[in-house]
Enzyme design. Structure first.
Site, PDB file in Angstrom:
ATOM      1  N   THR A   1      33.689 -25.996  15.481  1.00 52.10           N
ATOM      2  CA  THR A   1      32.284 -26.001  15.800  1.00 52.10           C
ATOM      3  C   THR A   1      31.381 -26.986  14.545  1.00 52.10           C
ATOM      4  O   THR A   1      31.972 -26.731  13.623  1.00 52.10           O
ATOM      5  CB  THR A   1      31.654 -24.632  16.280  1.00 52.10           C
ATOM      6  OG1 THR A   1      31.553 -23.969  14.745  1.00 52.10           O
ATOM      7  CG2 THR A   1      32.336 -23.818  17.233  1.00 52.10           C
ATOM      8  N   LEU A   2      30.389 -27.794  15.229  1.00 54.31           N
ATOM      9  CA  LEU A   2      29.809 -28.957  14.333  1.00 54.31           C
ATOM     10  C   LEU A   2      28.209 -28.441  14.330  1.00 54.31           C
ATOM     11  O   LEU A   2      27.569 -29.362  14.119  1.00 54.31           O
ATOM     12  CB  LEU A   2      29.900 -29.915  14.808  1.00 54.31           C
ATOM     13  CG  LEU A   2      31.541 -30.375  14.702  1.00 54.31           C
ATOM     14  CD1 LEU A   2      31.912 -31.731  15.563  1.00 54.31           C
ATOM     15  CD2 LEU A   2      32.252 -30.474  13.349  1.00 54.31           C
ATOM     16  N   GLY A   3      27.744 -27.399  14.678  1.00 55.93           N
ATOM     17  CA  GLY A   3      26.278 -26.801  14.369  1.00 55.93           C
ATOM     18  C   GLY A   3      25.617 -27.890  15.533  1.00 55.93           C
ATOM     19  O   GLY A   3      26.148 -28.078  16.701  1.00 55.93           O
TER      20      GLY A   3
ATOM     21  N   ASP B   1      28.465 -17.346  17.380  1.00 59.22           N
ATOM     22  CA  ASP B   1      28.942 -16.322  18.100  1.00 59.22           C
ATOM     23  C   ASP B   1      28.488 -16.403  19.486  1.00 59.22           C
ATOM     24  O   ASP B   1      29.414 -16.038  20.330  1.00 59.22           O
ATOM     25  CB  ASP B   1      28.435 -14.755  17.766  1.00 59.22           C
ATOM     26  CG  ASP B   1      28.882 -14.620  16.088  1.00 59.22           C
ATOM     27  OD1 ASP B   1      30.080 -14.912  15.825  1.00 59.22           O
ATOM     28  OD2 ASP B   1      28.079 -13.798  15.447  1.00 59.22           O
TER      29      ASP B   1
ATOM     30  N   SER C   1      20.164 -19.955  21.731  1.00 56.84           N
ATOM     31  CA  SER C   1      19.955 -18.739  20.590  1.00 56.84           C
ATOM     32  C   SER C   1      19.318 -19.170  19.170  1.00 56.84           C
ATOM     33  O   SER C   1      18.829 -18.453  18.784  1.00 56.84           O
ATOM     34  CB  SER C   1      21.383 -18.340  20.316  1.00 56.84           C
ATOM     35  OG  SER C   1      22.106 -19.066  19.506  1.00 56.84           O
TER      36      SER C   1
HETATM   37  O1  RIB Z   1      27.632 -14.349  12.735  1.00 54.16           O
HETATM   38  C1  RIB Z   1      26.254 -13.677  12.481  1.00 54.16           C
HETATM   39  C2  RIB Z   1      26.967 -12.243  12.249  1.00 54.16           C
HETATM   40  O2  RIB Z   1      27.472 -12.261  10.912  1.00 54.16           O
HETATM   41  C3  RIB Z   1      25.570 -11.362  11.837  1.00 54.16           C
HETATM   42  O3  RIB Z   1      25.352 -10.636  12.999  1.00 54.16           O
HETATM   43  C4  RIB Z   1      26.237 -10.623  10.879  1.00 54.16           C
HETATM   44  O4  RIB Z   1      26.309  -9.195  11.144  1.00 54.16           O
HETATM   45  C5  RIB Z   1      27.613 -11.274  10.391  1.00 54.16           C
HETATM   46  O5  RIB Z   1      28.468 -10.315  10.961  1.00 54.16           O
END
Ligand code: RIB
Length: 331
Positions: A226-228, A259, A289
């Site tokens: 992943t590259l932002g 995530d 997001s």
């Molecule tokens: O990737 C973001 C997450 O990293 C946050 O929610 C924090 O809890 C850490 O785990």
């Protein structure tokens, strides 16, 4: 191919309470700085990815340990609201995981975590969850719980022929026994550099197609970096590297964007999409997001999720109507 059925995903991963401070800049050593806002929210890379996959429509089972504190109670309530199965979430004496997060005005974040109960997870817990869950399409994990736990889950998944997706975050060396049962490895550029070591790009250089191909071959995995805001690079089974762009948006808070990507990518693979379609869905969800503050609170739902899905399905031309609110004052 586009997916048209709800996949079933087991997430072997972390939960954290995110304590997010929005600061005008980073404090220097020994300095106290007055922030603009604070928010307390649900996080942890495992829980975040579980929530994103669930919002897209996956059946999601979480495997985790929560503490016996109020954060543990609140996290269980959050999973119930999101419709995530918690049969394999165990309470362990002591504190739940917490994350201290600083966000700067351009949306950049810095995170320090204290795993707490996440470290009480056991390989047996993870293996039981994977072997006893019916009809699993993907097993998904990260690096915020002990790697032997993830290795046990992935070994059980491999024995059942279930694909495994590892997001090696935060950056760390990967245990050989875990790598051996990992199908997809999905690092960001920092994590990619860490995993690549001498085989990777120069310290300050961007990852080239050749770097990505070489590392995928070296580690013997399917690799997606992943590259932002630039999207992602995927190394195909034949070694061809495909770059997938992301929609341009105004970033307010990038916390959890990776995530959102990984949860949506795993959803897409589980739903039967090819990797490029799954990556586009991930890029659409991650871009949505970053336009809102917080972690899970910023993940698309409702109209924003539909816009992200439309963008992903429309092909390389950015759709009109992608959610991109104006920058807040001072941001
Ligand atoms: O990737 C973001 C997450 O990293 C946050 O929610 C924090 O809890 C850490 O785990």
């Amino acid at each position: 191919m586009t997916g048209d059925r709800a996949p079933s995903i087991v997430v072997v991963g972390s939960t954290m309470m995110d304590m997010i401070s929005y600061l005008p800049r980073l404090p220097a050593a020994g300095e106290t700085l007055v922030g603009e806002r604070f928010s307390l929210g649900f996080g942890g890379k495992g829980a975040n990815q579980a929530v994103m996959a669930r919002r897209l429509g996956a059946e999601v089972a979480m495997v985790n340990c929560l503490g016996t504190d109020v954060f543990g109670d609140l996290t269980l309530e959050n999973f119930a609201r999101e419709g995530i199965d918690v049969e394999h979430v165990i309470r362990a004496e002591g504190s739940s995981g917490i994350a201290a997060i600083w966000v700067e005005p351009d949306g950049t974040n810095r995170i320090g975590i204290v795993p707490g109960a996440n470290d009480a997870m056991t390989p047996q817990q993870a293996e039981t969850a994977v072997t006893t869950s019916a009809g699993v399409d993907v097993v998904l994990a990260q690096f915020e719980v002990p790697q032997p736990v993830t290795a046990a889950a992935f070994t059980a998944a491999s024995a059942r022929g279930v694909p495994t997706v590892l997001n090696p975050a935060p950056a760390a060396d990967v245990l050989p026994e875990l790598l051996a049962v990992t199908d997809w490895l999905v690092p960001n550029e920092v994590e990619f550099r860490h995993l690549a070591g001498a085989a990777g790009p120069a310290e300050d250089g961007r990852a080239t197609d050749e770097d990505i191909r070489r590392v995928a071959q070296h580690l013997s995995v399917r690799l997606l970096v992943t590259l932002g805001e630039e999207g992602v690079a995927i190394c195909g089974a034949d070694g061809t590297v495909t770059r997938v762009g992301a929609p341009a948006v105004n970033a307010v808070d990038t916390t959890g964007a990776g995530d959102a990507f990984v949860g949506a990518f795993a959803y897409g693979l589980g739903a039967g999409m090819d990797e490029v379609a799954a990556a586009r869905l991930g890029c659409g969800c991650a871009a949505a997001s970053v336009t809102l503050a917080g972690t899970q609170t910023s993940f698309p739902a409702g109209a924003a999720l539909e816009a992200a899905r439309r963008w992903a399905a429309d092909g390389p031309t950015p759709s009109t109507g992608f959610p991109s609110p104006p920058l807040r004052s001072g941001r």
